[in-house]
Design a protein around this motif. Structure first.
Motif, short mmCIF file in Angstrom:
data_model
loop_
_atom_site.label_atom_id
_atom_site.label_comp_id
_atom_site.label_asym_id
_atom_site.label_seq_id
_atom_site.Cartn_x
_atom_site.Cartn_y
_atom_site.Cartn_z
N LYS A 109 0.85 -1.18 0.00
CA LYS A 109 0.00 0.00 0.00
C LYS A 109 0.89 1.24 0.00
CE LYS A 109 -3.67 2.34 2.61
NZ LYS A 109 -4.49 2.33 3.85
N LYS A 110 0.57 2.18 -0.88
CA LYS A 110 1.35 3.41 -0.95
C LYS A 110 0.93 4.35 0.18
CE LYS A 110 2.09 3.27 -5.95
NZ LYS A 110 1.92 4.00 -7.23
N GLU A 111 1.92 4.81 0.94
CA GLU A 111 1.66 5.70 2.06
C GLU A 111 2.46 7.00 1.90
OE1 GLU A 111 -0.52 5.18 4.31
OE2 GLU A 111 -0.80 3.00 4.51
N THR A 112 1.94 8.07 2.48
CA THR A 112 2.61 9.37 2.39
C THR A 112 2.65 10.06 3.75
OG1 THR A 112 1.92 9.73 0.10
CG2 THR A 112 2.56 11.68 1.34
N LEU A 113 3.82 10.57 4.10
CA LEU A 113 3.96 11.51 5.20
C LEU A 113 4.19 12.87 4.57
CD1 LEU A 113 6.30 9.51 7.63
CD2 LEU A 113 3.83 9.80 7.78
N PHE A 137 13.02 10.12 10.81
CA PHE A 137 11.73 9.49 10.58
C PHE A 137 11.67 8.18 11.37
CE2 PHE A 137 12.04 12.32 6.99
CZ PHE A 137 10.73 12.73 6.77
N PRO A 138 10.80 8.11 12.36
CA PRO A 138 10.68 6.86 13.12
C PRO A 138 9.95 5.80 12.31
CG PRO A 138 9.04 8.45 13.86
CD PRO A 138 9.91 9.17 12.86
N ASN A 139 10.11 4.56 12.70
CA ASN A 139 9.37 3.46 12.08
C ASN A 139 8.26 3.07 13.05
OD1 ASN A 139 8.42 1.20 10.78
ND2 ASN A 139 10.44 0.27 10.48
N GLY A 140 7.03 3.33 12.66
CA GLY A 140 5.92 3.17 13.58
C GLY A 140 5.54 1.76 13.95
N ASN A 141 5.90 0.78 13.10
CA ASN A 141 5.54 -0.61 13.39
C ASN A 141 6.52 -1.53 12.68
OD1 ASN A 141 4.59 -0.90 10.60
ND2 ASN A 141 2.79 0.27 11.25
N ASP A 224 14.20 -0.81 11.52
CA ASP A 224 13.26 -0.94 12.64
C ASP A 224 13.28 0.28 13.55
OD1 ASP A 224 12.54 -3.41 11.71
OD2 ASP A 224 13.87 -4.52 13.08
N ASP A 225 14.45 0.87 13.73
CA ASP A 225 14.56 2.02 14.64
C ASP A 225 14.56 3.35 13.91
OD1 ASP A 225 17.00 1.60 13.45
OD2 ASP A 225 18.17 1.72 15.31
N GLY A 226 14.09 3.35 12.65
CA GLY A 226 13.95 4.60 11.91
C GLY A 226 15.21 4.99 11.15
N PHE A 227 15.15 6.14 10.51
CA PHE A 227 16.28 6.60 9.70
C PHE A 227 16.26 8.13 9.63
CE2 PHE A 227 12.77 6.88 6.82
CZ PHE A 227 13.08 7.88 5.91
#
Length: 326
Positions: A109-113, A137-141, A224-227
């Motif tokens: 699924k395409k997602e946008t922040l 940018f955190p990784n929410g899940n 997992d811990d974002g970037f």
């Protein structure tokens, strides 16, 4: 008196100044966009052909250069009898860490922040060559996510200051080359890079109030811990997108006869926001060897009207594919 066009200036500098090229010692290919630091906070960048221009007329007190590039060992070299070709050696232990990803054949699924846009001059960071800005940018899940593009907000300025609040006013032209990096999260700070690819783009006033950078081909999966994603000005370009020689400082004579160095500000301006949670933005001065990232936050020794106004973050957005579980 007629002003000289950028192309003429570029050709003049090409002829007048000593030209040096940086190459890969193994492949003999140019090392694009290498950083050339002078050790005292000054520096320049090589262009896409690995070439840069250095002259004692501009940098009288510089006796050595510190050269760095992604995937290569750093090099110190004297400016005395500077060679036409400088060779960098690959840093094999880091290059071995690169993982080639197989093509993902899964539904997603395409997602946008969304980015945070603002056309207020006073809400903007004035980019200089000396600074790199990184946003976390955190990784929410735990869902697998691939970054497909980055949305960099930019602020356009009107040619006429009196018409700056009019959306249909003619915009001030610019053509600026940016470099983008992706970093792992190292205990809340930018750490090792996620890719050794040189990622650059040219932004102009014709791009509107955001620039979408397609990074799909780089196979960047969110850890997992974002970037962190960072943005760094390399300088203005000519009509063909070729990097022009850009000096970091404007030198102005003071009333006492001394020289005052004023950082050169490049366009476009970068809008900051108070709508992002936390202090997710970090900055560093790229021409100081071994310099560390500093969180863009009051109390960290940063003098900025943005912080005093509560504008703590550069409002970058991203598009990504969120893959469904197999």
């Amino acid at each position: 008196m007629k002003l000289l066009c950028p192309l003429f200036i570029y050709l003049f500098i090409s002829i007048s100044f000593a030209q040096t090229q940086i190459i890969d010692g193994e492949t003999k290919y140019p090392v694009s966009y290498a950083t050339i630091s002078f050790g005292d906070g000054q520096g320049i960048f090589a262009d896409d052909d690995g070439k840069f221009y250095f002259t004692k007329k501009l940098y009288k007190d510089v006796d050595s250069l510190y050269i760095s590039a992604l995937g290569f060992k750093d090099l110190n070299i004297s400016t005395e009898n500077l060679p036409k070709t400088i060779v960098l050696r690959a840093e094999a232990d880091k290059l071995d860490e690169i993982v080639v990803s197989a093509k993902m054949d899964r539904k997603f699924k395409k997602e946008t922040l969304e980015p945070y846009l603002d056309d207020d001059y006073y809400s903007c960071w004035l980019p200089t060559i000396e600074s790199e800005i990184a946003v976390f940018f955190p990784n929410g899940n735990e869902q697998l996510k691939k970054i497909t593009s980055v949305l960099f907000p930019i602020t356009l300025e009107s040619r006429d200051w009196e018409k700056r609040k009019r959306s249909n006013a003619d915009k001030r032209p610019f053509s600026t080359l940016f470099k983008v990096k992706f970093y792992k999260n190292d205990s809340g700070h930018p750490g090792e890079v996620l890719t050794y690819s040189n990622i650059v783009f040219v932004a102009t006033e014709k791009n509107g109030d955001e620039f979408e950078l397609d990074v799909n081909e780089h196979d960047l999966f969110i850890p997992d811990d974002g970037f962190f994603v960072s943005l760094q000005v390399l300088g203005y370009t000519d009509d063909q997108g070729k990097l022009l020689p850009n000096k970091k400082y404007k030198e102005i004579k003071s009333k006492t006869g001394g020289i005052i160095k004023i950082p050169t500000n490049f366009r476009p301006l970068l809008p900051f926001t108070d709508e992002m949670n936390g202090h997710r933005t970090f900055i560093k001065r790229v021409f100081i060897n071994g310099n560390n990232w500093v969180q863009f936050k009051e109390g960290n020794g940063i003098e900025s009207s943005l912080l005093r106004s509560g504008l703590n973050n550069y409002g970058v957005g991203i598009n990504y594919n969120a893959y469904k579980d197999e």
